[in-house]
Each structure stands twice: as structure tokens, then as C-alpha cells.
Scaffold this active site. Sequence first.
Site, PDB file in Angstrom:
ATOM      1  N   TRP A   1       0.849  -1.194   0.000  1.00 39.97           N
ATOM      2  CA  TRP A   1       0.000   0.000   0.000  1.00 39.97           C
ATOM      3  C   TRP A   1       0.886   1.246   0.000  1.00 39.97           C
ATOM      4  CZ3 TRP A   1      -1.878   2.665   4.900  1.00 39.97           C
ATOM      5  CH2 TRP A   1      -2.812   3.665   4.591  1.00 39.97           C
TER       6      TRP A   1
ATOM      7  N   ASP B   1      -1.440  -6.170   8.915  1.00 41.53           N
ATOM      8  CA  ASP B   1      -2.362  -5.080   8.602  1.00 41.53           C
ATOM      9  C   ASP B   1      -3.646  -5.708   8.062  1.00 41.53           C
ATOM     10  OD1 ASP B   1      -3.662  -2.841   7.693  1.00 41.53           O
ATOM     11  OD2 ASP B   1      -2.043  -2.120   6.407  1.00 41.53           O
TER      12      ASP B   1
ATOM     13  N   ALA C   1      -7.235  -4.496   6.824  1.00 41.59           N
ATOM     14  CA  ALA C   1      -8.103  -3.359   6.515  1.00 41.59           C
ATOM     15  C   ALA C   1      -9.331  -3.786   5.724  1.00 41.59           C
ATOM     16  CB  ALA C   1      -7.318  -2.311   5.731  1.00 41.59           C
TER      17      ALA C   1
ATOM     18  N   LYS D   1     -13.455   0.158   5.891  1.00 38.75           N
ATOM     19  CA  LYS D   1     -14.097  -0.494   4.755  1.00 38.75           C
ATOM     20  C   LYS D   1     -15.223  -1.431   5.196  1.00 38.75           C
ATOM     21  CE  LYS D   1     -10.718   1.584   3.102  1.00 38.75           C
ATOM     22  NZ  LYS D   1      -9.575   1.607   2.303  1.00 38.75           N
TER      23      LYS D   1
HETATM   24  C1  LMR Z   1      -6.725   2.905  -0.544  1.00 38.16           C
HETATM   25  O1  LMR Z   1      -5.707   2.225  -0.580  1.00 38.16           O
HETATM   26  O2  LMR Z   1      -7.267   3.425  -1.532  1.00 38.16           O
HETATM   27  C2  LMR Z   1      -7.401   3.117   0.798  1.00 38.16           C
HETATM   28  O3  LMR Z   1      -6.772   2.373   1.770  1.00 38.16           O
HETATM   29  C3  LMR Z   1      -7.545   4.540   1.154  1.00 38.16           C
HETATM   30  C4  LMR Z   1      -6.256   5.182   1.551  1.00 38.16           C
HETATM   31  O4  LMR Z   1      -6.217   5.799   2.614  1.00 38.16           O
HETATM   32  O5  LMR Z   1      -5.277   5.099   0.801  1.00 38.16           O
END
Ligand code: LMR
Length: 398
Positions: A130, A211, A213, A246
Amino acid sequence: MFSDLSILPPDPILGLGQLYKQDPNPNKINLSVGVYQNPEGITPIFAAVKQAEQQMLAAQNTKTYIAQQGDDAFLAGMATLLLGDALVAELGDRAGGVMTPGGCGALRMSAELLIDSGKSKTVWASDPTWANHFPLLQSAGLELKTYRYYDAETKGVDFQGMVDALSQIPEGDTVLLHACCHNPTGANLTKVQWDEVIGILAQRRLLPFIDIAYQGFGDSLDDDAYGIREAVKRLPEVLIAASCSKNFGLYRERTGAILVVSDTVETTKAALSHVMGAARKSYSIAPYHGGGIVGTILSDAGLTEMWKTELEQVRLRMKSLRQQLCDGLNTAQSQQNFDFVGKSGGMFCYLGISQAQILKLRADYGIYLLDSSRINIAGLSEVNLPVIIDAVAKTMES
Ligand code: LMR
């Protein structure tokens, strides 16, 4: 004081959302930031959330501070969601949590805890990971390195590459793992692969920092927590950063939690005290509202059932949209086989198209995906799918 500052470049995810907002194209489509949209293109409030919020507000007679650790019902509910009833009962106070402002707050406070531990400052993240993992954790003073994860050729997990990389990480370092629904690739570990990864972590004495999410967006609430639960069963310490953005649709409420599991109650209590200490030096105590809602849902059997049913509908719709995209792209163009889109899971996947094609989709069609080619599956709809498939096919064939 500030006159020497220049404007920072936009965030690779949130910044693109802003660019989308400014685009005057009436047919624009936003597949950038990970937000769920219903068939009408709206990000709805779960009915269970709305009901819980009303109950919570009706019962609330004070706005005084909550405990530093957070709301009890929220923390108990999150522990059960993440670990399951049996492990919660077995672990007792060896498992404990602190409420945080969103998953980002959980990650950042985890980083502070890792720094406070005085042990290795090196955290290994999947390549890719991420986009915010690096800045978020590095700014706390951690050193980030990557282990091999995604194979751009097969468009799936390079498991042998991952195993080889993990097997060379120095003892005592931390390994950041996505519990499910890998962001950005959508390429996920199978249960058998999780077992092997956990075996390596045990053998090399590496700390899993997991993590989570997207629990409930992959295979099911329990299946998505498989890696966490197995790690907790087999390893002395596990650090978990969870987000409710989410799966409860609480994006703007900034609701999340850190869960620490260790082999003694004293160690867990000490670790949690450091998390609370770090929070006190930063934002003091997490905001209550979102956690209050989640706590209200998870401490009420009826609301929990209602939420689970809604979450399952969201999961199944994303799965169906993913398959429709996969089938549509395979039919509409002849340059690439898109079976990998159907095989990946969760909220995202890479489309695997070139930078020039990504920019063309944005400029010519108003279709916004990240520079990495990540698309938000939950931004697809029965209405925009044919438009997207046609645009991607034309862009690839041109
Ligand atoms: C994403 O990856 O789009 C989400 O987790 C929102 C973010 O905060 O980046």
C-alpha cells in the site's frame, strides 16, 4: 517560518481522487481510492451502522473523555472479530487492544511501539505494498525494506520468491503482512501458503505485523483472519493493525485498533501502555464516535447479524463485478489474458497495463486508476462496466 516551504506533491491515492473531482468530464469514472460504491454510485451507510449510531446517541448523556485505551465494547468486539471466540477465551489478557484513529493510526502507533521496544527498527514489507505504508512507518523512525511478493509475469504471488526472501531476513526484524485482500495487487496467500510463511517467521524469530483493513471483503470474516489466527496460535508475539473504514463503511470516522498478542499478560500490558503513551504524545485519545458505533453493533447479536448480512452482500457484489470485468476484458480485446483479474480477491487488483495506457484512459475517457494500474473493484458498477471494458479494450488495441 513557513516561507521556505514548497508545496508537497499530491498523495498518490488521495491526490488522484482530488484530480478526479476537478475533472469536468460528465462521464468520468473514479477507480482510484478504495471506497465501496453501490449500483447508484453512492457509498452508503450500512443500515446496522445507522441503527447503532442512533441507539448510541440516544443513550449518550455525556461527552466526557473515554478511557485512554478506548471503548470496552469496541475493544472486546474487535478482539473477537479478529481472533474468534476460542482464541479470545484461551488468550485472556495476553491479547489486548487500543482504539486508534483509523487503520493509519493503528499502523503509526504500532511503529511507535516497535521503536519503543528498542529492538530492530527494520520492517520488511511486500513488494509492492500500500502506497502509504512507507511514508507512514518511516516517519516514525522505522527502516523499511521489501521482500519479493508479486510476480508481474504471472500476475499472482511469487510464493517461492517470497519464501526465499523471508528466509534471509535477519532474526528479530519485523515482517509487515496483509492479512487478506492484498492492497494494491489483489494477489493473496492461500491457507497453505500462510502456514508456510508462519513457519518461516517462527524459525527465524521474526515478528509478524499484520495489517487487516479488508476483513470480510475477501472470502469471509473468518477466512480473512486465517493468517492472524494461525500466527497467534504458533508465535510468541503478534502485532495487528485493524481498520473499520471499509468493512463497517466508517471511512470518515477514522476508526481502527491495535491488537497486541504476546506470551505473557505482563508483556501485553507493557506493550499496550507504550501504545497509549505514544498516542498521548500525539493525538491523546482516539475519537469515540466510530468505535462507539462498532462497539454497539458487536455487542448486540441482532445488529451483528444485520451488519454481517450487509457485509456479505457487499463482498458478493464485488466478487461478481470482478468476474464481469475479467470476462468482459477477455472478450473485448486480444492483447492480454485477464483471467488473473477474476482469480485475485478483495477490493483491488492491478490491471497490468502500461503507464501510457493509464494516462490515455484518464485523458480520453475520464477513467481514473492509480499510476501502478491498481483499480478499485468496488468502484465498478453494472452501469460503468461496459464503458470501462470498451475504453480499456480500445486503449489496448490502439
Ligand atoms: C486505498 O488504498 O485506496 C485506501 O486504503 C484509502 C487510503 O487511505 O489510501
